[in-house]
Design a protein around this motif. Structure first.
Motif, PDB file in Angstrom:
ATOM      1  N   TRP A  46      60.253  63.884  30.909  1.00 37.58           N
ATOM      2  CA  TRP A  46      59.646  65.146  31.330  1.00 37.58           C
ATOM      3  C   TRP A  46      60.432  66.330  30.742  1.00 37.58           C
ATOM      4  O   TRP A  46      59.863  67.326  30.342  1.00 37.58           O
ATOM      5  N   PHE A  47      61.741  66.177  30.688  1.00 32.37           N
ATOM      6  CA  PHE A  47      62.583  67.218  30.089  1.00 32.37           C
ATOM      7  C   PHE A  47      62.609  67.054  28.570  1.00 32.37           C
ATOM      8  O   PHE A  47      62.273  67.964  27.838  1.00 32.37           O
ATOM      9  N   SER A  48      63.009  65.872  28.151  1.00 34.24           N
ATOM     10  CA  SER A  48      63.088  65.601  26.725  1.00 34.24           C
ATOM     11  C   SER A  48      63.373  64.133  26.473  1.00 34.24           C
ATOM     12  O   SER A  48      64.090  63.490  27.231  1.00 34.24           O
ATOM     13  N   ARG A  49      62.809  63.605  25.403  1.00 35.75           N
ATOM     14  CA  ARG A  49      63.203  62.286  24.933  1.00 35.75           C
ATOM     15  C   ARG A  49      64.573  62.417  24.280  1.00 35.75           C
ATOM     16  O   ARG A  49      64.977  63.516  23.932  1.00 35.75           O
ATOM     17  N   PRO A  50      65.262  61.292  24.104  1.00 31.84           N
ATOM     18  CA  PRO A  50      66.490  61.369  23.322  1.00 31.84           C
ATOM     19  C   PRO A  50      66.125  61.878  21.922  1.00 31.84           C
ATOM     20  O   PRO A  50      65.080  61.510  21.398  1.00 31.84           O
ATOM     21  N   CYS A  51      66.944  62.743  21.336  1.00 31.40           N
ATOM     22  CA  CYS A  51      66.618  63.255  20.010  1.00 31.40           C
ATOM     23  C   CYS A  51      67.873  63.457  19.173  1.00 31.40           C
ATOM     24  O   CYS A  51      68.993  63.436  19.683  1.00 31.40           O
ATOM     25  N   ALA A  52      67.654  63.675  17.877  1.00 30.32           N
ATOM     26  CA  ALA A  52      68.764  63.881  16.945  1.00 30.32           C
ATOM     27  C   ALA A  52      69.528  65.141  17.341  1.00 30.32           C
ATOM     28  O   ALA A  52      68.983  66.031  17.998  1.00 30.32           O
ATOM     29  N   ALA A  53      70.797  65.215  16.920  1.00 33.48           N
ATOM     30  CA  ALA A  53      71.674  66.316  17.322  1.00 33.48           C
ATOM     31  C   ALA A  53      71.063  67.688  17.027  1.00 33.48           C
ATOM     32  O   ALA A  53      71.089  68.575  17.880  1.00 33.48           O
ATOM     33  N   ASN A  54      70.497  67.851  15.849  1.00 31.79           N
ATOM     34  CA  ASN A  54      69.965  69.176  15.502  1.00 31.79           C
ATOM     35  C   ASN A  54      68.758  69.568  16.349  1.00 31.79           C
ATOM     36  O   ASN A  54      68.531  70.741  16.622  1.00 31.79           O
ATOM     37  N   GLU A  55      67.993  68.576  16.789  1.00 29.57           N
ATOM     38  CA  GLU A  55      66.866  68.891  17.676  1.00 29.57           C
ATOM     39  C   GLU A  55      67.361  69.210  19.079  1.00 29.57           C
ATOM     40  O   GLU A  55      66.811  70.066  19.765  1.00 29.57           O
ATOM     41  N   GLN A  90      52.649  72.303  37.404  1.00 29.68           N
ATOM     42  CA  GLN A  90      51.663  72.885  36.509  1.00 29.68           C
ATOM     43  C   GLN A  90      52.021  72.730  35.037  1.00 29.68           C
ATOM     44  O   GLN A  90      51.235  73.007  34.166  1.00 29.68           O
ATOM     45  N   SER A  91      53.259  72.298  34.745  1.00 32.36           N
ATOM     46  CA  SER A  91      53.640  72.303  33.341  1.00 32.36           C
ATOM     47  C   SER A  91      53.983  70.908  32.851  1.00 32.36           C
ATOM     48  O   SER A  91      54.917  70.285  33.309  1.00 32.36           O
ATOM     49  N   ALA A  92      53.187  70.439  31.917  1.00 30.63           N
ATOM     50  CA  ALA A  92      53.568  69.207  31.239  1.00 30.63           C
ATOM     51  C   ALA A  92      54.519  69.666  30.161  1.00 30.63           C
ATOM     52  O   ALA A  92      54.275  70.638  29.469  1.00 30.63           O
ATOM     53  N   HIS A  93      55.634  68.981  30.053  1.00 29.65           N
ATOM     54  CA  HIS A  93      56.697  69.625  29.338  1.00 29.65           C
ATOM     55  C   HIS A  93      57.108  68.935  28.054  1.00 29.65           C
ATOM     56  O   HIS A  93      57.272  69.547  27.010  1.00 29.65           O
ATOM     57  N   SER A  94      57.283  67.610  28.160  1.00 30.29           N
ATOM     58  CA  SER A  94      57.930  66.892  27.070  1.00 30.29           C
ATOM     59  C   SER A  94      56.933  66.523  25.981  1.00 30.29           C
ATOM     60  O   SER A  94      55.881  65.970  26.235  1.00 30.29           O
ATOM     61  N   LYS A  95      57.294  66.872  24.764  1.00 26.19           N
ATOM     62  CA  LYS A  95      56.491  66.411  23.620  1.00 26.19           C
ATOM     63  C   LYS A  95      57.279  65.349  22.896  1.00 26.19           C
ATOM     64  O   LYS A  95      58.486  65.422  22.812  1.00 26.19           O
ATOM     65  N   GLU A  96      56.617  64.377  22.325  1.00 26.54           N
ATOM     66  CA  GLU A  96      57.339  63.363  21.555  1.00 26.54           C
ATOM     67  C   GLU A  96      57.721  63.947  20.209  1.00 26.54           C
ATOM     68  O   GLU A  96      56.953  64.595  19.574  1.00 26.54           O
TER      69      GLU A  96
END
Ligand code: C2E
Ligand code: MG
Ligand code: MG
Ligand code: MG
Length: 293
Positions: free
Chosen positions: A261-270, A287-293
């Motif tokens: 919901w917050f964030s997927r694991p991602c590369a350092a720069n992201e 009301q807010s869908a948050h996390s994008k792949e």
């Protein structure tokens, strides 16, 4: 006829076995060279404080990936193999060094309070010189020991109690913090919570996932959060994927959370982009869908 069919089936079966054994061997030999070939990469998943109006990024969990033929192989597919070959010791050192350096750089760039979580294998903890090596890694990176969280699972605690206990005590007296990962999924012995010098409980995502709808999972999650807090531990909820999960956790006064919901694991720069990103106030989470792949 039955016999023939059986034979054919056996032939197919043993061919499959050979293929998978060959695949396993290929995997292992490729893995053995992955470190030299610079094929490992760390992704980072942010951890948020959720007990205030707006969630605040307070830490990251380093998660290992293997870059192979343009694809990223997830840890479930190779950690066991690394453990079996003993290669996990070298790779584990690399993970610790890399993560500590990265988080120290982020601290110096303005994220002064950022904490760094790293997953450990029991093989690493069983090394006689683990504490000495970790001390060197911390000094080399400049990361304050109190900024480092080492994540271990219940099954790892079970393996070699006395030696592990001594190591964990040394780590704790260095100032490093210890988290019990995937809590509730192993052979949970509540005695561990007393015996080992733990600071943080991570509630497994299987509980969080069903907690808002399923009364029993809700009760279990609530009990784990309460247990952690009564013992003076920080509690982190894993696998927060929906606004309903977050709402539930806030209601239960859980202070820390991570998940898609917050964030997927991602590369350092992201990950860096999340530093200045404002998360909507949690009251409006639904009301807010948050996390994008
Ligand atoms: P873990 O330590 O419990 O890490 C959390 C796992 O849950 C990660 O999977 C993460 O991508 C995933 N996750 C996070 N949020 C969500 C969510 O909202 N929904 C769902 N469905 N999943 C979520 P990942 O990266 O595949 O790692 C799997 C496991 O591999 C880790 O579980 C950890 O036990 C192990 N691992 C990863 N990196 C290392 C490492 O450097 N060393 C060792 N020894 N083990 C590692
Ligand atoms: Mg973990
Ligand atoms: Mg976990
Ligand atoms: Mg897990």
């Amino acid at each position: 006829r039955a016999k023939q069919a059986g034979k054919a089936q056996f032939a197919r079966y043993s061919a499959e076995l050979q293929t998978s054994a060959r695949h396993q061997l290929e995997l292992e030999s490729a893995l053995g060279q992955a470190l030299e070939r610079d094929e490992f990469v760390l992704h980072y998943q942010p951890i948020y404080r959720i007990d205030q109006d707006r969630p605040q990024l307070v830490g990251v969990e380093a998660l290992l990936r293997w870059r192979q033929d343009g694809a990223l192989v997830p840890p479930q597919e190779f950690i066991a193999s690394l453990e079996e070959s003993g290669e996990i010791l070298r790779v584990g050192d690399w993970v610790l060094e890399q993560a500590c350096r990265q988080v120290r750089a982020w601290q110096l760039a303005g994220q002064a309070q950022l904490r760094c979580s790293v997953n450990l294998s029991s093989r690493q903890l069983q090394q006689d010189d683990f504490v000495a090596r970790l001390t060197e890694i911390l000094q080399g990176s400049g990361l304050p020991p109190a900024s480092l969280i080492l994540e271990i699972t219940e099954s790892q605690l079970m393996q070699d109690c006395t030696a592990t206990l001594i190591t964990l005590r040394e780590l704790a007296s260095l100032g490093v913090r210890l988290a019990l990962d995937d809590f509730g999924t192993g052979y949970s012995s509540l005695g561990y919570l007393k015996r080992f010098p733990l600071h943080i409980l991570k509630v497994d995502r299987s509980f969080i996932d069903g907690a808002p709808q399923d009364a029993e999972l809700g009760a279990i999650s609530r009990a784990i959060i309460g247990l952690g807090h009564s013992l003076g531990l920080e509690v982190v909820a894993e696998g927060v994927e929906q606004a309903a999960h977050l709402d539930f956790l806030r209601q239960e006064s859980c202070r820390l959370a991570q998940g898609y919901w917050f964030s997927r694991p991602c590369a350092a720069n992201e990950l860096e982009r999340l530093f200045d990103q404002t998360i909507p106030p949690v009251n409006h989470a639904s009301q807010s869908a948050h996390s994008k792949e």
